[in-house]
Write a protein that holds these residues in place. Structure first.
Motif, PDB file in Angstrom:
ATOM      1  N   ILE A  30       0.834  -1.201   0.000  1.00 57.69           N
ATOM      2  CA  ILE A  30       0.000   0.000   0.000  1.00 57.69           C
ATOM      3  C   ILE A  30       0.870   1.252   0.000  1.00 57.69           C
ATOM      4  O   ILE A  30       0.597   2.216  -0.727  1.00 57.69           O
ATOM      5  CB  ILE A  30      -0.979  -0.026   1.194  1.00 57.69           C
ATOM      6  CG1 ILE A  30      -2.032  -1.121   0.961  1.00 57.69           C
ATOM      7  CG2 ILE A  30      -1.635   1.331   1.404  1.00 57.69           C
ATOM      8  CD1 ILE A  30      -2.940  -1.399   2.145  1.00 57.69           C
ATOM      9  N   GLU A  31       1.949   1.246   0.775  1.00 58.21           N
ATOM     10  CA  GLU A  31       2.856   2.407   0.816  1.00 58.21           C
ATOM     11  C   GLU A  31       3.503   2.660  -0.544  1.00 58.21           C
ATOM     12  O   GLU A  31       3.627   3.815  -0.974  1.00 58.21           O
ATOM     13  CB  GLU A  31       3.933   2.209   1.880  1.00 58.21           C
ATOM     14  CG  GLU A  31       3.423   2.371   3.290  1.00 58.21           C
ATOM     15  CD  GLU A  31       4.500   2.107   4.335  1.00 58.21           C
ATOM     16  OE1 GLU A  31       5.700   2.311   4.038  1.00 58.21           O
ATOM     17  OE2 GLU A  31       4.132   1.695   5.448  1.00 58.21           O
ATOM     18  N   LEU A  32       3.935   1.592  -1.230  1.00 64.28           N
ATOM     19  CA  LEU A  32       4.516   1.771  -2.563  1.00 64.28           C
ATOM     20  C   LEU A  32       3.502   2.395  -3.513  1.00 64.28           C
ATOM     21  O   LEU A  32       3.824   3.330  -4.252  1.00 64.28           O
ATOM     22  CB  LEU A  32       4.986   0.432  -3.132  1.00 64.28           C
ATOM     23  CG  LEU A  32       6.303  -0.131  -2.648  1.00 64.28           C
ATOM     24  CD1 LEU A  32       6.542  -1.498  -3.284  1.00 64.28           C
ATOM     25  CD2 LEU A  32       7.463   0.798  -2.953  1.00 64.28           C
ATOM     26  N   ARG A  33       2.290   1.868  -3.528  1.00 63.06           N
ATOM     27  CA  ARG A  33       1.239   2.393  -4.406  1.00 63.06           C
ATOM     28  C   ARG A  33       1.005   3.883  -4.131  1.00 63.06           C
ATOM     29  O   ARG A  33       0.915   4.680  -5.051  1.00 63.06           O
ATOM     30  CB  ARG A  33      -0.059   1.605  -4.229  1.00 63.06           C
ATOM     31  CG  ARG A  33      -0.007   0.180  -4.754  1.00 63.06           C
ATOM     32  CD  ARG A  33      -1.351  -0.523  -4.555  1.00 63.06           C
ATOM     33  NE  ARG A  33      -2.412   0.175  -5.237  1.00 63.06           N
ATOM     34  CZ  ARG A  33      -2.743   0.012  -6.526  1.00 63.06           C
ATOM     35  NH1 ARG A  33      -2.078  -0.859  -7.262  1.00 63.06           N
ATOM     36  NH2 ARG A  33      -3.712   0.705  -7.074  1.00 63.06           N
ATOM     37  N   ASN A  34       0.916   4.238  -2.860  1.00 59.09           N
ATOM     38  CA  ASN A  34       0.672   5.638  -2.495  1.00 59.09           C
ATOM     39  C   ASN A  34       1.838   6.538  -2.906  1.00 59.09           C
ATOM     40  O   ASN A  34       1.630   7.682  -3.304  1.00 59.09           O
ATOM     41  CB  ASN A  34       0.415   5.763  -0.993  1.00 59.09           C
ATOM     42  CG  ASN A  34      -0.913   5.156  -0.576  1.00 59.09           C
ATOM     43  OD1 ASN A  34      -1.821   4.982  -1.387  1.00 59.09           O
ATOM     44  ND2 ASN A  34      -1.024   4.808   0.695  1.00 59.09           N
ATOM     45  N   ALA A  35       3.059   6.020  -2.822  1.00 57.36           N
ATOM     46  CA  ALA A  35       4.252   6.825  -3.131  1.00 57.36           C
ATOM     47  C   ALA A  35       4.307   7.247  -4.588  1.00 57.36           C
ATOM     48  O   ALA A  35       4.950   8.248  -4.924  1.00 57.36           O
ATOM     49  CB  ALA A  35       5.513   6.050  -2.755  1.00 57.36           C
ATOM     50  N   VAL A  36       3.653   6.484  -5.464  1.00 61.06           N
ATOM     51  CA  VAL A  36       3.672   6.826  -6.895  1.00 61.06           C
ATOM     52  C   VAL A  36       2.285   7.232  -7.394  1.00 61.06           C
ATOM     53  O   VAL A  36       2.026   7.241  -8.592  1.00 61.06           O
ATOM     54  CB  VAL A  36       4.246   5.668  -7.747  1.00 61.06           C
ATOM     55  CG1 VAL A  36       5.713   5.433  -7.403  1.00 61.06           C
ATOM     56  CG2 VAL A  36       3.438   4.388  -7.583  1.00 61.06           C
ATOM     57  N   ASP A  37       1.410   7.587  -6.461  1.00 56.76           N
ATOM     58  CA  ASP A  37       0.071   8.094  -6.786  1.00 56.76           C
ATOM     59  C   ASP A  37      -0.793   7.122  -7.563  1.00 56.76           C
ATOM     60  O   ASP A  37      -1.611   7.531  -8.388  1.00 56.76           O
ATOM     61  CB  ASP A  37       0.153   9.440  -7.519  1.00 56.76           C
ATOM     62  CG  ASP A  37       0.757  10.530  -6.658  1.00 56.76           C
ATOM     63  OD1 ASP A  37       0.515  10.521  -5.438  1.00 56.76           O
ATOM     64  OD2 ASP A  37       1.484  11.379  -7.207  1.00 56.76           O
ATOM     65  N   PHE A  38      -0.626   5.804  -7.305  1.00 54.27           N
ATOM     66  CA  PHE A  38      -1.558   4.830  -7.864  1.00 54.27           C
ATOM     67  C   PHE A  38      -2.886   4.977  -7.123  1.00 54.27           C
ATOM     68  O   PHE A  38      -2.923   5.452  -5.986  1.00 54.27           O
ATOM     69  CB  PHE A  38      -1.031   3.404  -7.676  1.00 54.27           C
ATOM     70  CG  PHE A  38      -0.059   2.936  -8.738  1.00 54.27           C
ATOM     71  CD1 PHE A  38       0.631   3.810  -9.547  1.00 54.27           C
ATOM     72  CD2 PHE A  38       0.168   1.587  -8.901  1.00 54.27           C
ATOM     73  CE1 PHE A  38       1.530   3.363 -10.504  1.00 54.27           C
ATOM     74  CE2 PHE A  38       1.060   1.123  -9.858  1.00 54.27           C
ATOM     75  CZ  PHE A  38       1.743   2.009 -10.656  1.00 54.27           C
ATOM     76  N   LYS A  39      -3.963   4.546  -7.756  1.00 54.64           N
ATOM     77  CA  LYS A  39      -5.275   4.611  -7.136  1.00 54.64           C
ATOM     78  C   LYS A  39      -5.251   3.882  -5.802  1.00 54.64           C
ATOM     79  O   LYS A  39      -4.673   2.810  -5.668  1.00 54.64           O
ATOM     80  CB  LYS A  39      -6.335   3.996  -8.052  1.00 54.64           C
ATOM     81  CG  LYS A  39      -7.745   4.143  -7.503  1.00 54.64           C
ATOM     82  CD  LYS A  39      -8.803   3.886  -8.535  1.00 54.64           C
ATOM     83  CE  LYS A  39      -9.127   5.000  -9.459  1.00 54.64           C
ATOM     84  NZ  LYS A  39      -9.638   6.224  -8.918  1.00 54.64           N
ATOM     85  N   THR A  40      -5.864   4.489  -4.797  1.00 56.15           N
ATOM     86  CA  THR A  40      -5.931   3.896  -3.472  1.00 56.15           C
ATOM     87  C   THR A  40      -6.827   2.661  -3.503  1.00 56.15           C
ATOM     88  O   THR A  40      -7.909   2.684  -4.093  1.00 56.15           O
ATOM     89  CB  THR A  40      -6.490   4.917  -2.456  1.00 56.15           C
ATOM     90  OG1 THR A  40      -5.628   6.058  -2.445  1.00 56.15           O
ATOM     91  CG2 THR A  40      -6.569   4.325  -1.069  1.00 56.15           C
ATOM     92  N   ILE A  41      -6.346   1.593  -2.882  1.00 49.94           N
ATOM     93  CA  ILE A  41      -7.140   0.374  -2.762  1.00 49.94           C
ATOM     94  C   ILE A  41      -7.295   0.050  -1.282  1.00 49.94           C
ATOM     95  O   ILE A  41      -6.506   0.501  -0.449  1.00 49.94           O
ATOM     96  CB  ILE A  41      -6.515  -0.811  -3.530  1.00 49.94           C
ATOM     97  CG1 ILE A  41      -5.120  -1.147  -3.008  1.00 49.94           C
ATOM     98  CG2 ILE A  41      -6.497  -0.535  -5.031  1.00 49.94           C
ATOM     99  CD1 ILE A  41      -4.498  -2.394  -3.632  1.00 49.94           C
ATOM    100  N   SER A  42      -8.324  -0.744  -0.965  1.00 47.69           N
ATOM    101  CA  SER A  42      -8.574  -1.103   0.429  1.00 47.69           C
ATOM    102  C   SER A  42      -7.577  -2.154   0.906  1.00 47.69           C
ATOM    103  O   SER A  42      -6.917  -2.821   0.098  1.00 47.69           O
ATOM    104  CB  SER A  42     -10.003  -1.635   0.580  1.00 47.69           C
ATOM    105  OG  SER A  42     -10.113  -2.918  -0.024  1.00 47.69           O
TER     106      SER A  42
END
Length: 140
Positions: free
Chosen positions: A16-28
């Motif tokens: 989740i942190e990696l996804r957020n760091a590159v502005d990927f869509k937030t997932i649950s």
């Protein structure tokens, strides 16, 4: 970049942190947990026990593979980590193919990252043979 180790494990929180760091869509949390249980191949890049990148390959075991979650933390980009992870994913596919077989590897590039993938042999779409890739986000 020195001291990069590759593994096949990532925690849900690191994902989740990696996804957020590159502005990927937030997932649950539930989506992240499920995604990390359903893949054909997973490669994770770590430096000094810190997760700095990952790539997943979703593969039907026959002829279709989708390269997803190609993520490298911004401060670790441009050091060959993403390239190495993709090459390892493609090698995984090749080792699971019989002579004469073909596997179609698809991906959806982040905006303005197409050149990175072209250097690795991917074809920018549309072209004279293929139409544009398409996608749709569903929301419930």
């Amino acid at each position: 970049m020195n001291n990069i180790e590759f593994t096949d494990h990532i925690s849900v929180s690191d994902y989740i942190e990696l996804r957020n760091a590159v502005d990927f869509k937030t997932i649950s949390q539930r989506q992240a947990e499920t995604a990390l249980k359903n893949y054909g191949f997973l490669i994770v890049a770590k430096r000094n026990d810190k997760t700095v990148g990952m790539t997943r390959l979703i593969f039907d075991g026959a002829y279709i593979a989708v390269l997803v979650d190609v993520i490298v933390l911004p401060e670790y980009q441009d050091h060959g980590i993403g390239k190495t992870m993709i090459e390892k994913a493609l090698t995984y596919l090749k080792t699971n193919m019989a002579d004469g077989e073909h596997v179609l590897v698809m991906l959806m590039s982040a905006k303005d990252k197409e050149g990175f993938y072209e250097k690795l042999g991917f074809i920018k779409r549309p072209d004279d043979t293929y139409g544009a890739g398409m996608s749709q986000w569903l929301l419930k």
